[in-house]
Scaffold this active site. Structure first.
Site, PDB file in Angstrom:
ATOM      1  N   ASP A  95       0.794  -1.238   0.000  1.00 18.91           N
ATOM      2  CA  ASP A  95       0.000   0.000   0.000  1.00 18.91           C
ATOM      3  C   ASP A  95       0.826   1.288   0.000  1.00 18.91           C
ATOM      4  OD1 ASP A  95       1.035  -0.387   2.511  1.00 18.91           O
ATOM      5  OD2 ASP A  95      -0.875  -0.338   3.593  1.00 18.91           O
ATOM      6  N   HIS A  96       2.026   1.238   0.581  1.00 15.68           N
ATOM      7  CA  HIS A  96       2.769   2.491   0.764  1.00 15.68           C
ATOM      8  C   HIS A  96       3.550   2.949  -0.474  1.00 15.68           C
ATOM      9  CE1 HIS A  96       1.815   2.017   4.967  1.00 15.68           C
ATOM     10  NE2 HIS A  96       2.511   3.086   5.303  1.00 15.68           N
ATOM     11  N   ASP A 160       3.292  -1.039  11.699  1.00 11.27           N
ATOM     12  CA  ASP A 160       2.829   0.285  11.299  1.00 11.27           C
ATOM     13  C   ASP A 160       2.151   0.905  12.504  1.00 11.27           C
ATOM     14  OD1 ASP A 160       2.122   1.855   8.502  1.00 11.27           O
ATOM     15  OD2 ASP A 160       0.728   2.267  10.135  1.00 11.27           O
ATOM     16  N   ARG A 448      -1.934  12.258  10.205  1.00 12.33           N
ATOM     17  CA  ARG A 448      -0.713  13.016  10.546  1.00 12.33           C
ATOM     18  C   ARG A 448      -0.565  14.228   9.670  1.00 12.33           C
ATOM     19  NH1 ARG A 448       2.902   7.865  11.616  1.00 12.33           N
ATOM     20  NH2 ARG A 448       2.015   7.662  13.692  1.00 12.33           N
ATOM     21  N   SER A 643       5.902   7.315  13.247  1.00  8.98           N
ATOM     22  CA  SER A 643       5.909   6.010  12.577  1.00  8.98           C
ATOM     23  C   SER A 643       6.619   4.906  13.347  1.00  8.98           C
ATOM     24  CB  SER A 643       6.583   6.197  11.230  1.00  8.98           C
ATOM     25  OG  SER A 643       7.043   5.003  10.722  1.00  8.98           O
ATOM     26  N   ARG A 645       8.546   2.885  11.664  1.00  7.74           N
ATOM     27  CA  ARG A 645       9.648   2.497  10.774  1.00  7.74           C
ATOM     28  C   ARG A 645      10.956   2.316  11.555  1.00  7.74           C
ATOM     29  NH1 ARG A 645       9.041   8.447   8.164  1.00  7.74           N
ATOM     30  NH2 ARG A 645       6.941   7.630   8.105  1.00  7.74           N
TER      31      ARG A 645
HETATM   32  C1  MIC Z   1       2.953   6.488   8.605  1.00  4.85           C
HETATM   33  O1  MIC Z   1       1.748   6.706   8.630  1.00  4.85           O
HETATM   34  O2  MIC Z   1       3.796   7.301   9.027  1.00  4.85           O
HETATM   35  C2  MIC Z   1       3.455   5.183   8.041  1.00  4.85           C
HETATM   36  C3  MIC Z   1       4.151   5.470   6.780  1.00  4.85           C
HETATM   37  O3  MIC Z   1       2.359   4.344   7.768  1.00  4.85           O
HETATM   38  C4  MIC Z   1       4.368   4.554   9.072  1.00  4.85           C
HETATM   39  C5  MIC Z   1       5.039   3.333   8.642  1.00  4.85           C
HETATM   40  C6  MIC Z   1       6.218   3.563   7.769  1.00  4.85           C
HETATM   41  O4  MIC Z   1       6.988   4.493   7.977  1.00  4.85           O
HETATM   42  O5  MIC Z   1       6.409   2.751   6.851  1.00  4.85           O
HETATM   43  C7  MIC Z   1       3.726   4.274  10.421  1.00  4.85           C
HETATM   44  O6  MIC Z   1       2.772   4.929  10.758  1.00  4.85           O
HETATM   45  O7  MIC Z   1       4.224   3.430  11.170  1.00  4.85           O
HETATM   46 FE1  SF4 Z   2      -0.820   4.669   4.968  1.00  5.06          FE
HETATM   47 FE2  SF4 Z   2       0.178   5.343   7.346  1.00  5.06          FE
HETATM   48 FE3  SF4 Z   2      -1.202   7.083   5.872  1.00  5.06          FE
HETATM   49 FE4  SF4 Z   2      -2.451   5.092   6.943  1.00  5.06          FE
HETATM   50  S1  SF4 Z   2      -1.409   6.726   8.036  1.00  5.06           S
HETATM   51  S2  SF4 Z   2      -2.711   5.814   4.855  1.00  5.06           S
HETATM   52  S3  SF4 Z   2      -0.939   3.465   6.827  1.00  5.06           S
HETATM   53  S4  SF4 Z   2       0.769   6.176   5.383  1.00  5.06           S
END
Ligand code: MIC
Ligand code: SF4
Length: 755
Positions: A95-96, A160, A448, A643, A645
């Site tokens: 998805d990312h 995640d 976010r 995140s 990550r």
């Molecule tokens: C996000 O919303 O910041 C992400 C991208 O989904 C991350 C995960 C990532 O950095 O791959 C998260 O929320 O953990």
């Molecule tokens: Fe994707 Fe994270 Fe955004 Fe949700 S918050 S849509 S999992 S990047």
């Protein structure tokens, strides 16, 4: 296909005895959170009560979910663990890595082409080790999990931070780093500090423009981005029962923004309706049979102050729609105060883009409520002023809302439907803008809104609101517009008012989908080969990190003293860097490039202690590494917020940073650092942050007696020959100290699996 009824039966079968044991051990009535946690102890029945916020406890989660941007590192680690199959049901979701540029179909094709190597890798690893694989286009991890895997009273972890979305179906679902996922998939217990409990009592009932999103926007304003740290938030009360399961999911999803370990609602009629509507009537039936275990005890909710560490009460009948931002999700504005805030703060009032959907807000209810506003734009001859995009959370939702005509309504209003993927939420957005240097505003129904998150542009002021509010703002193109009270001028020059949104919780004709995008793994994957090209720019097999040298660490140089907010987006930026998530060395070139250097207020410009010159953070650190000079990173409050990550922990580890010293950490990031064998320490007195000068050299003493609860000492050698020394805290338990000594948790697993 997608869910595992036997596993759920097993979980429910042991509920009664496990909860009895927990009652005996604690000697009190139990919250829902405690029931689920005690029912998932890896030791079986509880033998003792755990102290919240203090005791580390081993759990046995029921399942694991991973998204493509974090799964690569999780699975690269899992491949080193030496197991033939995953020990618990696990899934991967692509998805990312899909960039939003033109529209759903074209963007998906491009992504499949551009990311072929990574998708093939993830598909073959999944096939080999027995992991369910959701192809690109199938949807966003949290929505797909809610529709297929989440179940009341279950426990899962996901790589995640928004994994808590599954709390909308009564599951304890926790965001973790890939190394934690690797442990659970390898059949090892998963360790968590027993959380504190925050109770949120919801009274009244939503109406008009207010939606579930506003509950969490309000809670974020009350608790702030740090307020939920180390805690699970449990929602209860008649107001909670009145919210749809997907609305509950939205609230739990954004609990990540207050740093909560997870958030949860008790099993109720709305969840049962959602389970039945998503073709899981059998799970609803199983849950009904144990429903007394799937909510907190009545006595708990009658006297919440006695059972929760903190209690908040919100009356849904009085709750106003909220808009949070810019730059942080906890700056909460009720809509009646927002226009004034925009003017007083000089935020750009003209709205350039409204974006709805994402993992947070793309339920049938969200889409129908927003579409009821979009339809008015067409019917009342209003011209949509801002750009407008719709991101469905899954193919099932997309197919269903398309069948029912809602996507059409959005396109008539001028909207563009994007792929079922993260896209603009994570900087995967080729935004069309004539002048990126202009201060500008966007509003999303995502979760976010850190600087640069959506489009990489520091001038973009991103606000967060419910999808229906975003839709109304997009029509008005003006952040000072209040759809509850104001009128708009239509194309005939008339003043028109938008009526309240009207939504439908569950599709009358049921959910439908032609190809959900799921690929089951091979029955026996032993013959499946996983290929990683050694010349690949996107994938790199991992080398074990080196073990601790057995002495105190002396002579560290300061890499950066980061000032203010330093989220994982600052430490390991997403957007264009997502393509390197499977290649540790390449992605390390983004290390800390967003962090602000305390000494010059600039990002990605630090003094190289060896040359005296200013240069980019990654290059400076590579120079230290080449000269075998260790370094330290210093940071402010809630370091590593956001995140899950683990790249944010692995990159400094890979490039030779030895310690991260901050005022406080966000939970997932702190664990990620420990897992990778990094020293994660906090100032005992946060004023000591001020003692750190740009040219200091650091010693960390006390490591030879590194023990739980025992402080370490940092000695600063200033260039004028003077020294300063102060105590620092850590939260390592005995096991985690072993990770540090071994150079990372994986080195220990590898050893165990080999023996
Ligand atoms: C996000 O919303 O910041 C992400 C991208 O989904 C991350 C995960 C990532 O950095 O791959 C998260 O929320 O953990
Ligand atoms: Fe994707 Fe994270 Fe955004 Fe949700 S918050 S849509 S999992 S990047």
């Amino acid at each position: 296909m997608a869910f595992d009824l036997d596993m759920i039966k097993n979980v429910y079968d042991r509920y009664s005895t496990r909860i009895d044991a927990a009652r005996k051990a604690t000697g009190k009535h139990l919250t829902l959170t405690e029931k689920i946690l005690y029912a998932h102890l890896s030791e079986g029945d509880a033998k003792q009560a755990f102290e919240r916020g203090t005791d580390y406890v081993d759990f046995a989660p029921d399942r694991v979910a991973m998204q493509d941007a974090t799964a690569q590192m999780a699975l690269l680690q899992f491949m080193q663990a030496g197991r033939p199959q995953v020990a618990v049901p696990s899934t991967v979701h692509c998805d990312h890595l899909i960039q939003a540029k033109i529209g759903a179909t074209e963007d998906l094709h491009t992504a499949i082409d551009v990311n072929r190597e990574v998708y093939d890798f993830l598909a073959s690893v999944s096939d080999k080790y027995g992991i369910g694989f959701w192809k690109a286009g199938a949807g966003i991890i949290h929505q797909v999990v809610l529709e297929n895997y989440a179940f009341p009273g279950g426990m899962m972890i996901g790589t995640d931070s928004h994994t808590p979305n599954a709390g909308g179906l009564g599951m304890v679902a926790i965001g973790v780093g890939g190394a934690d996922a690797c442990d659970v998939m390898a059949g090892l217990p998963w360790e968590l500090k027993f959380p504190k409990l925050i109770g949120v009592k919801l009274t009244g009932k939503l109406s008009g423009w207010t939606s579930a999103k506003d509950v969490i926007l309000k809670v974020a304003g009350i608790l702030t981005v740090k307020g939920g740290t180390g805690a699970i938030v449990e929602y209860f009360g008649e107001g909670a029962r009145s919210l749809s399961a997907t609305g509950k999911g939205t609230i739990c999803n954004m609990g990540a923004e207050i740093g909560a370990t997870t958030s949860i609602f008790g099993y109720d009629e709305k969840m049962s309706v959602y389970l039945k509507g998503t073709k899981r009537a059998d799970i609803a039936e199983l849950a009904d049979a144990v429903k007394e275990h799937l909510t907190g005890d009545d006595e708990v909710y009658a006297n919440p102050e006695q059972y929760f560490d903190q209690v908040i009460e919100i009356n849904l009948s009085e709750l106003e729609p909220h808009i949070n931002g810019p730059f942080t999700p906890d700056l909460a504005w009720p809509i009646s105060k927002f226009a004034t805030a925009v003017k007083e703060n000089n935020w750009p009032a003209e709205l350039e883009v409204g974006l709805i959907g994402s993992c947070t807000n793309s339920s049938y209810e969200d889409i129908t409520r927003s579409a009821s506003i979009a339809k008015q734009a067409v019917d009342k001859h209003l011209k949509t002023k801002a750009e407008f995009t719709i991101t469905p959370g899954s193919e099932q939702v997309r197919y269903t809302v398309d069948r029912d005509g809602y996507l059409n309504t959005f396109t008539e209003m001028g909207g563009v439907v994007l792929a079922n993927a993260c896209g603009p939420c994570i900087g995967q957005w080729a935004r069309h803008t004539d002048d990126p240097t202009r201060k500008n505003s966007i509003i999303t129904s995502f979760n976010r809104n850190f600087a640069k998150r959506n489009d990489g542009n520091p001038n973009t002021h991103a606000f967060v609101a419910s999808p229906e509010i975003v839709t109304a703002f997009a029509i008005a193109g003006d952040l000072t517009f209040n759809p509850l009270t104001d009128t708009l001028t239509n194309e005939n020059g008339e003043q028109v008012k938008l009526d309240e949104p009207m939504g439908i919780e569950m599709p009358v004709k049921g959910y439908a989908v032609e190809d959900a995008g799921y690929q089951a793994p091979a029955e026996d994957g032993s013959g499946v080969e996983v290929i990683v090209d050694p010349k690949s720019a996107r994938l790199q097999l991992l080398e074990p990190f080196t073990a601790w040298e057995g002495t105190d660490i002396k002579g560290l140089k300061l890499l950066i003293k980061a000032k203010g907010k330093c989220t994982t987006d600052h430490i390991s930026m997403a957007g264009p860097w997502l393509k390197f998530r499977g290649h540790l060395d390449n992605i390390s070139n983004n290390m800390l490039i967003g962090a602000i250097n305390y000494f010059n207020n600039e990002s990605d410009s630090v003094k190289n202690a060896l040359t005296g010159e200013y240069g980019p953070v990654p290059a400076t650190q590579r120079d230290y590494k080449a000269h075998h000079v260790g370094s330290i990173v210093v940071g402010d409050e809630n370091y590593g917020e956001g995140s899950s990550r683990e790249h944010a922990a692995m990159e400094p580890r890979h490039l030779g940073v030895r310690a991260i010293l901050v005022k406080s950490f966000a939970r997932i990031h702190e664990t990620n650092l420990k897992k990778q064998g990094m020293l994660a320490i906090t100032f005992a007195d946060s004023n000591d942050y001020d003692k750190i000068l740009e040219d200091d050299t650091f010693d960390i003493d006390g490591l030879t007696e590194f023990a739980p609860g025992k402080q370490l000492t940092v000695v600063l050698h200033h260039t004028d020959g003077t020294t300063d020394s102060f105590q620092v805290n850590h939260t390592y338990n005995a096991q985690q100290i072993e990770w540090f000594k071994a150079g990372g948790a994986l080195n220990i697993i590898r050893r165990q699996m080999a023996s």
